[in-house]
Motif scaffolding. Structure first.
Motif, PDB file in Angstrom:
ATOM      1  N   PRO A 144       0.828  -1.199   0.000  1.00 52.93           N
ATOM      2  CA  PRO A 144       0.000   0.000   0.000  1.00 52.93           C
ATOM      3  C   PRO A 144       0.869   1.258   0.000  1.00 52.93           C
ATOM      4  O   PRO A 144       1.948   1.281   0.575  1.00 52.93           O
ATOM      5  CB  PRO A 144      -0.803  -0.122   1.299  1.00 52.93           C
ATOM      6  CG  PRO A 144      -0.740  -1.572   1.649  1.00 52.93           C
ATOM      7  CD  PRO A 144       0.570  -2.068   1.159  1.00 52.93           C
ATOM      8  N   ARG A 145       0.386   2.297  -0.648  1.00 53.63           N
ATOM      9  CA  ARG A 145       1.153   3.538  -0.726  1.00 53.63           C
ATOM     10  C   ARG A 145       1.403   4.133   0.662  1.00 53.63           C
ATOM     11  O   ARG A 145       2.397   4.823   0.875  1.00 53.63           O
ATOM     12  CB  ARG A 145       0.417   4.546  -1.608  1.00 53.63           C
ATOM     13  CG  ARG A 145       0.502   4.233  -3.092  1.00 53.63           C
ATOM     14  CD  ARG A 145       1.818   4.732  -3.672  1.00 53.63           C
ATOM     15  NE  ARG A 145       2.069   4.184  -4.995  1.00 53.63           N
ATOM     16  CZ  ARG A 145       1.700   4.750  -6.133  1.00 53.63           C
ATOM     17  NH1 ARG A 145       1.016   5.855  -6.113  1.00 53.63           N
ATOM     18  NH2 ARG A 145       2.008   4.182  -7.282  1.00 53.63           N
ATOM     19  N   ASP A 146       0.484   3.908   1.588  1.00 52.71           N
ATOM     20  CA  ASP A 146       0.635   4.517   2.915  1.00 52.71           C
ATOM     21  C   ASP A 146       1.338   3.583   3.914  1.00 52.71           C
ATOM     22  O   ASP A 146       1.405   3.877   5.106  1.00 52.71           O
ATOM     23  CB  ASP A 146      -0.728   4.933   3.484  1.00 52.71           C
ATOM     24  CG  ASP A 146      -1.704   3.764   3.581  1.00 52.71           C
ATOM     25  OD1 ASP A 146      -1.354   2.643   3.145  1.00 52.71           O
ATOM     26  OD2 ASP A 146      -2.822   3.966   4.082  1.00 52.71           O
ATOM     27  N   PHE A 147       1.884   2.465   3.412  1.00 50.85           N
ATOM     28  CA  PHE A 147       2.624   1.555   4.311  1.00 50.85           C
ATOM     29  C   PHE A 147       3.912   2.237   4.751  1.00 50.85           C
ATOM     30  O   PHE A 147       4.654   2.790   3.950  1.00 50.85           O
ATOM     31  CB  PHE A 147       2.945   0.253   3.574  1.00 50.85           C
ATOM     32  CG  PHE A 147       3.722  -0.732   4.413  1.00 50.85           C
ATOM     33  CD1 PHE A 147       3.101  -1.495   5.381  1.00 50.85           C
ATOM     34  CD2 PHE A 147       5.085  -0.896   4.224  1.00 50.85           C
ATOM     35  CE1 PHE A 147       3.803  -2.401   6.159  1.00 50.85           C
ATOM     36  CE2 PHE A 147       5.807  -1.785   4.982  1.00 50.85           C
ATOM     37  CZ  PHE A 147       5.175  -2.543   5.949  1.00 50.85           C
ATOM     38  N   LYS A 148       4.174   2.208   6.054  1.00 49.57           N
ATOM     39  CA  LYS A 148       5.353   2.868   6.608  1.00 49.57           C
ATOM     40  C   LYS A 148       6.538   1.921   6.568  1.00 49.57           C
ATOM     41  O   LYS A 148       6.597   0.933   7.308  1.00 49.57           O
ATOM     42  CB  LYS A 148       5.098   3.316   8.060  1.00 49.57           C
ATOM     43  CG  LYS A 148       3.932   4.272   8.206  1.00 49.57           C
ATOM     44  CD  LYS A 148       4.151   5.573   7.444  1.00 49.57           C
ATOM     45  CE  LYS A 148       2.973   6.532   7.650  1.00 49.57           C
ATOM     46  NZ  LYS A 148       3.130   7.761   6.861  1.00 49.57           N
ATOM     47  N   ARG A 149       7.502   2.197   5.704  1.00 48.44           N
ATOM     48  CA  ARG A 149       8.665   1.344   5.589  1.00 48.44           C
ATOM     49  C   ARG A 149       9.608   1.602   6.753  1.00 48.44           C
ATOM     50  O   ARG A 149       9.753   2.694   7.208  1.00 48.44           O
ATOM     51  CB  ARG A 149       9.381   1.606   4.250  1.00 48.44           C
ATOM     52  CG  ARG A 149       8.572   1.080   3.041  1.00 48.44           C
ATOM     53  CD  ARG A 149       9.223   1.511   1.752  1.00 48.44           C
ATOM     54  NE  ARG A 149       8.609   0.875   0.597  1.00 48.44           N
ATOM     55  CZ  ARG A 149       7.480   1.276   0.033  1.00 48.44           C
ATOM     56  NH1 ARG A 149       6.851   2.302   0.525  1.00 48.44           N
ATOM     57  NH2 ARG A 149       6.999   0.646  -1.017  1.00 48.44           N
TER      58      ARG A 149
END
Length: 356
Positions: free
Chosen positions: A351-356
């Motif tokens: 997901p684009r909002d996944f915090k790496r």
């Protein structure tokens, strides 16, 4: 006969074969000397420097037989006249973003950029494996143009503005530069849209002829100096999730070329697509950091505006499809390809909002 003599004869025979094969290959390649007028400057990173790179590679792989000399905007023809000049045979070929000819070839705009459409990797997938390239040739054949996909860049910014833009009311009567389908969308939401070549935009912003403009990537916009005269910078580039460039070749000129020559040009353009995307993707993070230090107010387009732009985009696409059967044919192909891959994008990517 001694062993060393046998080896010498074998080497000589092999060399002769290689030389004759090389001569045969050389004879299969045309001598090409074309001038290539550009719609934007060759100094513009990933946008304008792709065609010079392609030209250089072609000269190398053809041992100098294929030389495409790049000309800056306005040197041979006006910056936005590539399609007309190639179609009419005034020049053999030219390089441009596709969509400036929307008035004469409505479907062309779909290949240049589609608001809320495919991003560059998926657009390339559709072009090469989803029937896009065949449709491209079909669209332009009646105009005696053979277009070749020859560059793509990451999403552009939504635009530079001299004031804050938060609601649809802020767009009413706004003097804004935009191109293609994005320009039609801005018109629908109330902006006063004009099309000005990239090289003239800084002066137009500085003098107040424009209240805002979209043009390209952060790196390109920085080269053009927009941050010096417009401090509000909005992203994402909903109007151009991918921005695609093409080598326009006059169809008669293309048909005169031998298959090996055509293959070399197409192969070099395919490499240009990969190089342009890699370069575009590599440089934008650092440029956004520079803008912050320069006092630029980088903003996300508000949810209200994004919703308004999406609604207007759907209306524009439906209207254009209703007016032009080829526009509808290309749009239907794009939408079907996106739907076919939707679950893969939903499940296969983080997901684009996944915090790496």
């Amino acid at each position: 006969m001694s062993a060393w003599k046998k080896r010498a004869i074998a080497v000589a025979f092999g060399g002769a074969l290689a030389a004759s094969a090389g001569l045969a290959r050389a004879q299969e390649i045309d001598t090409v000397r074309w001038g290539i007028p550009m719609a934007f400057g060759s100094n513009l990173v990933a946008l304008g420097d792709t065609m010079p790179w392609v030209s250089q590679q072609l000269e190398r792989v053809s041992s100098g037989r294929i030389r495409l000399q790049v000309f800056e905007p306005g040197k041979l023809i006006p910056a936005l006249a590539v399609f007309d000049s190639v179609s009419q045979g005034k020049v053999e070929a030219g390089y441009s973003w596709m969509g400036y000819e929307i008035g004469k070839v409505p479907a062309s705009a779909l290949f240049g950029a589609v608001p809320f459409g495919m991003e560059s990797p998926q657009f390339a997938a559709w072009m090469y494996y989803g029937g896009g390239d065949q449709l491209l040739k079909e669209v332009f054949r009646p105009h005696k143009v053979h277009p070749i996909f020859c560059g793509t860049i990451s999403p552009e910014a939504a635009g530079w503005f001299r004031k804050e833009i938060n609601t649809v009311a802020d767009l009413q009567g706004l003097k804004f530069r935009a191109a293609g389908l994005g320009g039609r969308v801005y018109q629908k939401v109330g902006a006063s849209v004009t099309l000005i070549p990239g090289g003239e935009l800084f002066q137009a912003l500085e003098k107040g002829v424009l209240d805002g403009t979209e043009f390209s990537l952060p790196t390109v916009d920085e080269q053009l100096g927009f941050h010096k005269v417009a401090k509000y910078y909005y992203l994402p580039g909903w109007h151009q999730p991918s921005t695609n460039q093409f080598l326009y070749v006059n169809l008669d000129q293309w048909n005169r070329l031998k298959p090996a020559t055509q293959a070399m040009i197409e192969m070099s353009c395919t490499a240009g697509v990969a190089m342009a995307l890699a370069k575009a993707e590599a440089l934008q993070g650092a440029m956004l950091e520079k803008f912050e230090k320069d006092g630029v107010n980088a903003r996300k387009v508000s949810p209200e505006l994004l919703a308004a732009f999406k609604k207007a985009s759907d209306e524009v696409l439906a209207e254009e499809a209703a007016k032009d059967p080829m526009f509808k044919k290309v749009l239907d192909s794009m939408v079907a390809f996106q739907r076919q891959n939707a679950k893969w994008h939903e499940f296969g990517f983080l997901p684009r909002d996944f915090k790496r």
